[in-house]
Design an enzyme around this catalytic site. Structure first.
Site, PDB file in Angstrom:
ATOM      1  N   GLY A  99       3.642  -5.472   0.681  1.00 50.27           N
ATOM      2  CA  GLY A  99       2.473  -4.595   0.656  1.00 50.27           C
ATOM      3  C   GLY A  99       1.988  -4.382  -0.755  1.00 50.27           C
ATOM      4  O   GLY A  99       2.630  -4.798  -1.739  1.00 50.27           O
ATOM      5  N   GLY A 102      -1.749   1.506  -4.978  1.00 48.57           N
ATOM      6  CA  GLY A 102      -2.197   1.940  -6.287  1.00 48.57           C
ATOM      7  C   GLY A 102      -1.140   1.763  -7.359  1.00 48.57           C
ATOM      8  O   GLY A 102      -1.446   1.508  -8.519  1.00 48.57           O
ATOM      9  N   PHE A 103       0.145   1.905  -7.006  1.00 50.03           N
ATOM     10  CA  PHE A 103       1.233   1.762  -7.973  1.00 50.03           C
ATOM     11  C   PHE A 103       1.478   0.310  -8.319  1.00 50.03           C
ATOM     12  O   PHE A 103       1.762  -0.034  -9.467  1.00 50.03           O
ATOM     13  CB  PHE A 103       2.508   2.383  -7.386  1.00 50.03           C
ATOM     14  CG  PHE A 103       3.709   2.275  -8.289  1.00 50.03           C
ATOM     15  CD1 PHE A 103       3.998   3.280  -9.210  1.00 50.03           C
ATOM     16  CD2 PHE A 103       4.561   1.188  -8.210  1.00 50.03           C
ATOM     17  CE1 PHE A 103       5.108   3.181 -10.032  1.00 50.03           C
ATOM     18  CE2 PHE A 103       5.678   1.084  -9.033  1.00 50.03           C
ATOM     19  CZ  PHE A 103       5.946   2.088  -9.952  1.00 50.03           C
ATOM     20  N   VAL A 106       4.866  -4.503  -3.536  1.00 45.65           N
ATOM     21  CA  VAL A 106       6.223  -4.397  -3.012  1.00 45.65           C
ATOM     22  C   VAL A 106       6.668  -5.753  -2.483  1.00 45.65           C
ATOM     23  O   VAL A 106       5.915  -6.421  -1.758  1.00 45.65           O
ATOM     24  CB  VAL A 106       6.314  -3.353  -1.886  1.00 45.65           C
ATOM     25  CG1 VAL A 106       7.760  -3.148  -1.463  1.00 45.65           C
ATOM     26  CG2 VAL A 106       5.707  -2.039  -2.340  1.00 45.65           C
ATOM     27  N   ASP A 217       1.153  12.360   0.458  1.00 42.92           N
ATOM     28  CA  ASP A 217       0.496  11.130   0.920  1.00 42.92           C
ATOM     29  C   ASP A 217       1.073  10.682   2.263  1.00 42.92           C
ATOM     30  O   ASP A 217       1.433   9.524   2.449  1.00 42.92           O
ATOM     31  CB  ASP A 217       0.634  10.023  -0.122  1.00 42.92           C
ATOM     32  CG  ASP A 217      -0.455   8.944   0.018  1.00 42.92           C
ATOM     33  OD1 ASP A 217      -1.482   9.222   0.683  1.00 42.92           O
ATOM     34  OD2 ASP A 217      -0.281   7.846  -0.536  1.00 42.92           O
TER      35      ASP A 217
END
Length: 378
Positions: A99, A102-103, A106, A217
């Site tokens: 996936g 914003g960070f 993965v 979130d």
């Protein structure tokens, strides 16, 4: 769209429906357990001012003392260098991508001992800007342990590389299952159990951790499912330590979360409490029941915002029109309406009108017991 515009849009759509997270080495520390964080985009708004086994009702207490300066090597037994990380991810191969958010991205990774983990790699171009989010997630994940929360196994913080290593959760996200990506559709029993699992995870964060944690979130793409369809809440990049004293709020300069799930009172006042997670859970519960995303931009104006559409249908005596058409089974009307009613209470625009997550979990458990008495609606 600028932040004020988004705030106005979300509030105007939703409110009318209701009344009332070491040393400087290349080592990452992992514990010898396995089982992923699948990231999905979130929004940061700058502000201007067999069947599934039974879920336990009791949430266990926090396993250890909470510190905002965690020493992760106290739990570690496996050390990885960046070279080993690159090997485990096949040099961050796109084929192993789970996936993106914003960070960063993965990846699924297999270690030399055969253990499978998930590695979240921060975007290198935004490395400095994401340091706060990285630290927040590490600090929080290091101190929580619950079967319905994704478990931190290690991290790397070296130069421009920031990696978070967690357990691998093999069955994708809740949103993927609602979309039918994995083949078979979730039946009503699975949706109810998943809802209870999420409620238990949030209850632990809000009431049983030594320091209250607000996720900020909660959404379907941040809920991961195991091979036995147990739900785990993931992605703590936006999480904040709260205050266990009832009634306390945090005034923040930035509203963080995902449009459609954001608490309208939090957006309006910039005051954060656990009830903001409760609101997001209410929206998520409607999503679980209907299969629709919180905002469906391609639908007609009256159906665009799912919570508003669902509330209107419910009030007009058309609750059963909200059942996800992918569920082919007969769903008991009373059970379905009880879950809808709970979702609307959670998504009330004023936090004072929302129940806390512990109460939500208890009510879902009662619904589950009634459902079982009815023979799963058969």
């Amino acid at each position: 769209m600028d932040a004020p515009g988004l705030v106005y849009l979300c509030c105007s759509y939703i409110c009318p429906c209701f009344q009332s997270r070491s040393k400087d080495t290349e080592d990452a520390v992992l514990v010898k357990e396995s089982n992923s964080v699948k990231s999905s985009p979130s929004t940061e708004l700058s502000s201007v001012s067999g069947k599934i086994p039974a879920s336990p009702l009791r949430v266990p207490p926090s396993p250890g003392r909470f510190s905002m300066s965690p020493k992760l090597d106290r739990i570690g037994s496996v050390h990885l260098t960046m070279r080993q990380v690159a090997r485990a991810t096949q040099n961050f191969s796109p084929s192993l991508k789970l996936g993106e958010g914003g960070f960063g991205t993965v990846y699924k990774a297999q270690l030399q001992d055969g253990q499978t983990v998930a590695i979240k790699r921060a975007s290198r171009e935004n490395s400095d800007a994401l340091r706060s989010e990285f630290r927040s997630e590490i600090e929080l994940l290091a101190k929580i342990e619950h079967r319905n929360l994704v478990k931190l196994l290690g991290y790397v913080d070296k130069g421009i590389e920031r990696l978070i290593i967690t357990e691998y959760v093999p069955n994708g996200t809740l949103r993927e299952h609602l979309d039918g990506v994995h083949g078979s559709c979730l039946d009503f029993s699975q949706r109810l159990e998943i809802s209870i699992d999420i409620a238990h995870g949030l209850t632990y964060l809000h009431s049983y951790a030594e320091k209250q944690i607000i996720h900020r979130d909660v959404k379907s793409s941040n809920i991961l499912l195991t091979d036995r369809m147990r739900a785990k809440v993931a992605d703590f990049g936006f999480a904040r330590v709260g205050d266990n004293e009832s009634g306390k709020t945090h005034v923040l300069t930035k509203v963080k979360g995902t449009v459609g799930y954001l608490d309208p009172e939090y957006m309006r006042t910039f005051k954060l409490t656990p009830k903001s997670d409760v609101y997001s859970f209410g929206v998520l519960l409607v999503e679980i029941l209907t299969g629709r995303r919180p905002v469906e931009s391609r639908r007609s104006p009256e159906e665009k915002v799912t919570i508003r559409w669902a509330f209107g249908k419910f009030n007009n005596g058309e609750a059963m029109h909200l059942v996800d058409p992918q569920m082919k089974e007969a769903v008991d009307k009373k059970i379905f309406k009880k879950m809808l009613n709970l979702s609307f209470e959670c998504a009330a625009p004023t936090r004072a009108d929302r129940p806390d997550m512990k109460s939500v979990g208890e009510r879902l458990w009662a619904i589950r017991m009634k459902y079982l008495q009815l023979g799963r609606g058969e």
